[in-house]
Design a protein around this motif. Sequence first.
Motif, PDB file in Angstrom:
ATOM      1  N   PHE A  43       0.829  -1.196   0.000  1.00  0.00           N
ATOM      2  CA  PHE A  43       0.000   0.000   0.000  1.00  0.00           C
ATOM      3  C   PHE A  43       0.870   1.255   0.000  1.00  0.00           C
ATOM      4  O   PHE A  43       0.656   2.180  -0.789  1.00  0.00           O
ATOM      5  N   VAL A  44       1.885   1.295   0.840  1.00  0.00           N
ATOM      6  CA  VAL A  44       2.779   2.449   0.923  1.00  0.00           C
ATOM      7  C   VAL A  44       3.610   2.581  -0.354  1.00  0.00           C
ATOM      8  O   VAL A  44       3.769   3.683  -0.888  1.00  0.00           O
ATOM      9  N   VAL A  45       4.109   1.462  -0.860  1.00  0.00           N
ATOM     10  CA  VAL A  45       4.919   1.497  -2.092  1.00  0.00           C
ATOM     11  C   VAL A  45       4.082   2.006  -3.262  1.00  0.00           C
ATOM     12  O   VAL A  45       4.535   2.846  -4.040  1.00  0.00           O
ATOM     13  N   ILE A  46       2.856   1.518  -3.396  1.00  0.00           N
ATOM     14  CA  ILE A  46       1.977   1.989  -4.471  1.00  0.00           C
ATOM     15  C   ILE A  46       1.681   3.471  -4.302  1.00  0.00           C
ATOM     16  O   ILE A  46       1.666   4.231  -5.268  1.00  0.00           O
ATOM     17  N   GLY A  47       1.481   3.920  -3.075  1.00  0.00           N
ATOM     18  CA  GLY A  47       1.256   5.343  -2.819  1.00  0.00           C
ATOM     19  C   GLY A  47       2.456   6.193  -3.190  1.00  0.00           C
ATOM     20  O   GLY A  47       2.324   7.274  -3.766  1.00  0.00           O
ATOM     21  N   ILE A  48       3.651   5.702  -2.897  1.00  0.00           N
ATOM     22  CA  ILE A  48       4.870   6.439  -3.245  1.00  0.00           C
ATOM     23  C   ILE A  48       5.027   6.515  -4.762  1.00  0.00           C
ATOM     24  O   ILE A  48       5.362   7.567  -5.303  1.00  0.00           O
ATOM     25  N   ILE A  49       4.758   5.403  -5.444  1.00  0.00           N
ATOM     26  CA  ILE A  49       4.827   5.408  -6.903  1.00  0.00           C
ATOM     27  C   ILE A  49       3.801   6.393  -7.470  1.00  0.00           C
ATOM     28  O   ILE A  49       4.110   7.174  -8.381  1.00  0.00           O
ATOM     29  N   ALA A  50       2.612   6.394  -6.926  1.00  0.00           N
ATOM     30  CA  ALA A  50       1.573   7.322  -7.379  1.00  0.00           C
ATOM     31  C   ALA A  50       1.995   8.768  -7.148  1.00  0.00           C
ATOM     32  O   ALA A  50       1.792   9.627  -8.005  1.00  0.00           O
ATOM     33  N   GLY A  51       2.588   9.058  -6.006  1.00  0.00           N
ATOM     34  CA  GLY A  51       3.061  10.416  -5.717  1.00  0.00           C
ATOM     35  C   GLY A  51       4.138  10.851  -6.691  1.00  0.00           C
ATOM     36  O   GLY A  51       4.155  11.997  -7.146  1.00  0.00           O
ATOM     37  N   TRP A  52       5.025   9.942  -7.028  1.00  0.00           N
ATOM     38  CA  TRP A  52       6.083  10.259  -7.993  1.00  0.00           C
ATOM     39  C   TRP A  52       5.480  10.542  -9.364  1.00  0.00           C
ATOM     40  O   TRP A  52       5.860  11.497 -10.031  1.00  0.00           O
ATOM     41  N   ILE A  53       4.522   9.705  -9.786  1.00  0.00           N
ATOM     42  CA  ILE A  53       3.871   9.909 -11.085  1.00  0.00           C
ATOM     43  C   ILE A  53       3.140  11.240 -11.125  1.00  0.00           C
ATOM     44  O   ILE A  53       3.236  11.993 -12.094  1.00  0.00           O
ATOM     45  N   VAL A  54       2.422  11.560 -10.066  1.00  0.00           N
ATOM     46  CA  VAL A  54       1.702  12.835 -10.009  1.00  0.00           C
ATOM     47  C   VAL A  54       2.683  13.998 -10.048  1.00  0.00           C
ATOM     48  O   VAL A  54       2.448  15.004 -10.721  1.00  0.00           O
ATOM     49  N   GLY A  55       3.803  13.870  -9.360  1.00  0.00           N
ATOM     50  CA  GLY A  55       4.824  14.915  -9.404  1.00  0.00           C
ATOM     51  C   GLY A  55       5.338  15.132 -10.813  1.00  0.00           C
ATOM     52  O   GLY A  55       5.567  16.267 -11.242  1.00  0.00           O
ATOM     53  N   LYS A  56       5.528  14.051 -11.568  1.00  0.00           N
ATOM     54  CA  LYS A  56       5.979  14.164 -12.962  1.00  0.00           C
ATOM     55  C   LYS A  56       4.893  14.756 -13.850  1.00  0.00           C
ATOM     56  O   LYS A  56       5.176  15.532 -14.752  1.00  0.00           O
ATOM     57  N   LEU A  57       3.640  14.395 -13.593  1.00  0.00           N
ATOM     58  CA  LEU A  57       2.538  14.928 -14.395  1.00  0.00           C
ATOM     59  C   LEU A  57       2.359  16.426 -14.195  1.00  0.00           C
ATOM     60  O   LEU A  57       2.048  17.149 -15.138  1.00  0.00           O
ATOM     61  N   LEU A  58       2.557  16.889 -12.971  1.00  0.00           N
ATOM     62  CA  LEU A  58       2.316  18.303 -12.661  1.00  0.00           C
ATOM     63  C   LEU A  58       3.542  19.180 -12.869  1.00  0.00           C
ATOM     64  O   LEU A  58       3.421  20.394 -12.853  1.00  0.00           O
ATOM     65  N   LYS A  59       4.695  18.609 -13.015  1.00  0.00           N
ATOM     66  CA  LYS A  59       5.942  19.309 -13.330  1.00  0.00           C
ATOM     67  C   LYS A  59       6.142  20.605 -12.535  1.00  0.00           C
ATOM     68  O   LYS A  59       6.066  21.698 -13.060  1.00  0.00           O
ATOM     69  N   GLY A  60       6.366  20.454 -11.257  1.00  0.00           N
ATOM     70  CA  GLY A  60       6.741  21.601 -10.438  1.00  0.00           C
ATOM     71  C   GLY A  60       5.601  22.329  -9.760  1.00  0.00           C
ATOM     72  O   GLY A  60       5.835  23.193  -8.952  1.00  0.00           O
ATOM     73  N   SER A  61       4.361  21.994 -10.083  1.00  0.00           N
ATOM     74  CA  SER A  61       3.270  22.712  -9.432  1.00  0.00           C
ATOM     75  C   SER A  61       2.740  21.959  -8.218  1.00  0.00           C
ATOM     76  O   SER A  61       1.694  22.275  -7.707  1.00  0.00           O
TER      77      SER A  61
END
Length: 82
Positions: free
Chosen positions: A8-26
Amino acid sequence: MIASLISFVVIGIIAGWIVGKLLKGSGFGLTGNLIIGVIGSIVGGVLAYVIGLSTKNPVIAIGTAVAGALIFLAIAAKFKKR
């Protein structure tokens, strides 16, 4: 139980990383986005449960976590601007 929590935590971390890449600095920085990803995986899991979507498949679990993180990040961004 422990393995489920870790995944659960690993999937959440992966999701956070993906969202960070999608939003590019915002977003909220790397650490903030990772935390938001973990919270988003909770939101995504609840939404998946409500609509009857099974998250047994890791790809679907990551997808729902990313969707939840995006929703949570949009809400958090509204409060950040105030």
